[in-house]
Design a protein around this motif. Structure first.
Motif, PDB file in Angstrom:
ATOM      1  N   THR A 133     -29.520  32.097  43.725  1.00 24.03           N
ATOM      2  CA  THR A 133     -29.216  32.741  44.992  1.00 24.03           C
ATOM      3  C   THR A 133     -27.897  32.198  45.534  1.00 24.03           C
ATOM      4  O   THR A 133     -27.746  30.979  45.706  1.00 24.03           O
ATOM      5  CB  THR A 133     -30.322  32.484  46.029  1.00 24.03           C
ATOM      6  N   ILE A 134     -26.970  33.103  45.790  1.00 17.38           N
ATOM      7  CA  ILE A 134     -25.688  32.736  46.380  1.00 17.38           C
ATOM      8  C   ILE A 134     -25.762  32.992  47.889  1.00 17.38           C
ATOM      9  O   ILE A 134     -26.349  33.982  48.328  1.00 17.38           O
ATOM     10  CB  ILE A 134     -24.522  33.518  45.735  1.00 17.38           C
ATOM     11  N   SER A 135     -25.165  32.096  48.659  1.00 17.10           N
ATOM     12  CA  SER A 135     -25.153  32.255  50.108  1.00 17.10           C
ATOM     13  C   SER A 135     -23.934  31.533  50.668  1.00 17.10           C
ATOM     14  O   SER A 135     -23.261  30.785  49.946  1.00 17.10           O
ATOM     15  CB  SER A 135     -26.441  31.704  50.731  1.00 17.10           C
ATOM     16  N   ARG A 136     -23.672  31.764  51.925  1.00 17.85           N
ATOM     17  CA  ARG A 136     -22.524  31.125  52.549  1.00 17.85           C
ATOM     18  C   ARG A 136     -22.801  30.880  54.026  1.00 17.85           C
ATOM     19  O   ARG A 136     -23.557  31.612  54.664  1.00 17.85           O
ATOM     20  CB  ARG A 136     -21.263  31.964  52.378  1.00 17.85           C
ATOM     21  N   ASP A 137     -22.151  29.854  54.551  1.00 15.31           N
ATOM     22  CA  ASP A 137     -22.201  29.521  55.966  1.00 15.31           C
ATOM     23  C   ASP A 137     -20.754  29.406  56.428  1.00 15.31           C
ATOM     24  O   ASP A 137     -20.121  28.352  56.271  1.00 15.31           O
ATOM     25  CB  ASP A 137     -22.963  28.207  56.174  1.00 15.31           C
ATOM     26  N   ASN A 138     -20.225  30.503  56.938  1.00 17.51           N
ATOM     27  CA  ASN A 138     -18.800  30.510  57.298  1.00 17.51           C
ATOM     28  C   ASN A 138     -18.441  29.491  58.372  1.00 17.51           C
ATOM     29  O   ASN A 138     -17.425  28.812  58.234  1.00 17.51           O
ATOM     30  CB  ASN A 138     -18.371  31.910  57.697  1.00 17.51           C
TER      31      ASN A 138
ATOM     32  N   THR B 289     -23.156  41.303  51.014  1.00 14.89           N
ATOM     33  CA  THR B 289     -23.121  41.899  49.683  1.00 14.89           C
ATOM     34  C   THR B 289     -22.994  40.795  48.641  1.00 14.89           C
ATOM     35  O   THR B 289     -22.065  39.992  48.685  1.00 14.89           O
ATOM     36  CB  THR B 289     -21.948  42.873  49.547  1.00 14.89           C
ATOM     37  N   VAL B 290     -23.929  40.791  47.705  1.00 13.88           N
ATOM     38  CA  VAL B 290     -23.910  39.797  46.630  1.00 13.88           C
ATOM     39  C   VAL B 290     -24.146  40.499  45.305  1.00 13.88           C
ATOM     40  O   VAL B 290     -24.695  41.597  45.244  1.00 13.88           O
ATOM     41  CB  VAL B 290     -24.984  38.707  46.832  1.00 13.88           C
ATOM     42  N   GLN B 291     -23.734  39.855  44.251  1.00 10.90           N
ATOM     43  CA  GLN B 291     -23.976  40.367  42.903  1.00 10.90           C
ATOM     44  C   GLN B 291     -24.173  39.177  41.973  1.00 10.90           C
ATOM     45  O   GLN B 291     -23.544  38.138  42.153  1.00 10.90           O
ATOM     46  CB  GLN B 291     -22.809  41.226  42.411  1.00 10.90           C
TER      47      GLN B 291
ATOM     48  N   SER C 123      -9.680  40.744  49.347  1.00 10.04           N
ATOM     49  CA  SER C 123     -10.745  41.736  49.430  1.00 10.04           C
ATOM     50  C   SER C 123     -11.882  41.200  50.273  1.00 10.04           C
ATOM     51  O   SER C 123     -12.096  39.993  50.342  1.00 10.04           O
ATOM     52  CB  SER C 123     -11.257  42.078  48.032  1.00 10.04           C
ATOM     53  N   GLN C 124     -12.614  42.129  50.887  1.00  8.19           N
ATOM     54  CA  GLN C 124     -13.821  41.735  51.615  1.00  8.19           C
ATOM     55  C   GLN C 124     -14.980  41.432  50.662  1.00  8.19           C
ATOM     56  O   GLN C 124     -15.952  40.795  51.059  1.00  8.19           O
ATOM     57  CB  GLN C 124     -14.248  42.863  52.549  1.00  8.19           C
TER      58      GLN C 124
ATOM     59  N   PHE D 238     -18.835  34.690  34.569  1.00  5.78           N
ATOM     60  CA  PHE D 238     -19.269  35.019  35.927  1.00  5.78           C
ATOM     61  C   PHE D 238     -20.723  34.648  36.145  1.00  5.78           C
ATOM     62  O   PHE D 238     -21.560  34.846  35.257  1.00  5.78           O
ATOM     63  CB  PHE D 238     -19.060  36.517  36.163  1.00  5.78           C
ATOM     64  N   VAL D 239     -21.013  34.138  37.343  1.00  6.73           N
ATOM     65  CA  VAL D 239     -22.390  33.831  37.726  1.00  6.73           C
ATOM     66  C   VAL D 239     -22.830  34.687  38.907  1.00  6.73           C
ATOM     67  O   VAL D 239     -23.845  35.385  38.843  1.00  6.73           O
ATOM     68  CB  VAL D 239     -22.559  32.342  38.084  1.00  6.73           C
ATOM     69  N   ALA D 240     -22.064  34.630  40.003  1.00  4.51           N
ATOM     70  CA  ALA D 240     -22.440  35.372  41.202  1.00  4.51           C
ATOM     71  C   ALA D 240     -21.237  35.484  42.118  1.00  4.51           C
ATOM     72  O   ALA D 240     -20.313  34.668  42.039  1.00  4.51           O
ATOM     73  CB  ALA D 240     -23.578  34.671  41.933  1.00  4.51           C
ATOM     74  N   HIS D 241     -21.238  36.519  42.977  1.00  2.82           N
ATOM     75  CA  HIS D 241     -20.211  36.604  44.001  1.00  2.82           C
ATOM     76  C   HIS D 241     -20.806  37.091  45.303  1.00  2.82           C
ATOM     77  O   HIS D 241     -21.902  37.666  45.339  1.00  2.82           O
ATOM     78  CB  HIS D 241     -19.008  37.432  43.566  1.00  2.82           C
ATOM     79  N   ILE D 242     -20.073  36.845  46.397  1.00  5.84           N
ATOM     80  CA  ILE D 242     -20.566  37.159  47.733  1.00  5.84           C
ATOM     81  C   ILE D 242     -19.406  37.628  48.592  1.00  5.84           C
ATOM     82  O   ILE D 242     -18.290  37.117  48.500  1.00  5.84           O
ATOM     83  CB  ILE D 242     -21.260  35.913  48.345  1.00  5.84           C
ATOM     84  N   SER D 243     -19.692  38.634  49.415  1.00  7.33           N
ATOM     85  CA  SER D 243     -18.664  39.186  50.286  1.00  7.33           C
ATOM     86  C   SER D 243     -18.334  38.230  51.437  1.00  7.33           C
ATOM     87  O   SER D 243     -19.038  37.249  51.667  1.00  7.33           O
ATOM     88  CB  SER D 243     -19.133  40.534  50.844  1.00  7.33           C
ATOM     89  N   VAL D 244     -17.296  38.547  52.164  1.00  8.67           N
ATOM     90  CA  VAL D 244     -16.868  37.717  53.291  1.00  8.67           C
ATOM     91  C   VAL D 244     -18.007  37.538  54.296  1.00  8.67           C
ATOM     92  O   VAL D 244     -18.251  36.440  54.786  1.00  8.67           O
ATOM     93  CB  VAL D 244     -15.641  38.339  53.971  1.00  8.67           C
ATOM     94  N   SER D 245     -18.708  38.629  54.586  1.00 11.30           N
ATOM     95  CA  SER D 245     -19.790  38.562  55.576  1.00 11.30           C
ATOM     96  C   SER D 245     -21.069  37.950  55.021  1.00 11.30           C
ATOM     97  O   SER D 245     -21.943  37.544  55.779  1.00 11.30           O
ATOM     98  CB  SER D 245     -20.112  39.967  56.078  1.00 11.30           C
TER      99      SER D 245
END
Length: 125
Positions: A69-74, A57-59, A102-103, A47-54
């Motif tokens: 840094t994990i990020s997303r552009d839906n 929330t990251v870990q 899961s969210q 595991f490296v990182a995860h991010i919620s749907v919105s």
């Protein structure tokens, strides 16, 4: 189902930065919690990182906290992993994964149904 494609890997020196991307097609990225994992040569995938749907929330794995840094552009359908101060021991194939149930993301690989084929990162000292 969703198809995932990683990009942005390459060969860098220790201390350098890379930005990985994970592009989703077939279904909207916003339907999935997402994660990044990596598999060093000859080792288990981790595991490296995860991010919620919105994206709220990251870990992170302890080993990458403060550097990745994990990020997303839906709307764009893309997730990112900014990796700074890379270390030689972080050479690996990096995978993105999607969880539709899961969210929130998870550090457990079994929760992710969809996986990309990976992008290779080489770090020389």
């Amino acid at each position: 189902q969703v198809q995932l494609r990683e990009s942005g890997g390459g060969s860098v020196q220790a201390g350098d930065s890379l930005r990985l991307s994970c592009a989703a097609s077939g279904r909207a990225l916003g339907a999935f919690a997402m994660g990044w994992f990596r598999q060093p040569p000859g080792k288990e995938r981790e595991f490296v990182a995860h991010i919620s749907v919105s994206g709220a929330t990251v870990q992170y794995a302890d080993s990458v906290k403060g550097r990745f840094t994990i990020s997303r552009d839906n709307p764009l359908g893309t997730m990112f992993l900014q990796m700074n101060s890379l270390r030689s021991g972080e050479a690996a194939t990096y995978y993105c994964a999607a969880n539709e149930h899961s969210q929130y993301g998870s550090d457990w690989q079994g929760t992710y149904r969809y996986w990309g084929r990976g992008t290779q990162v080489t770090v020389s000292s």
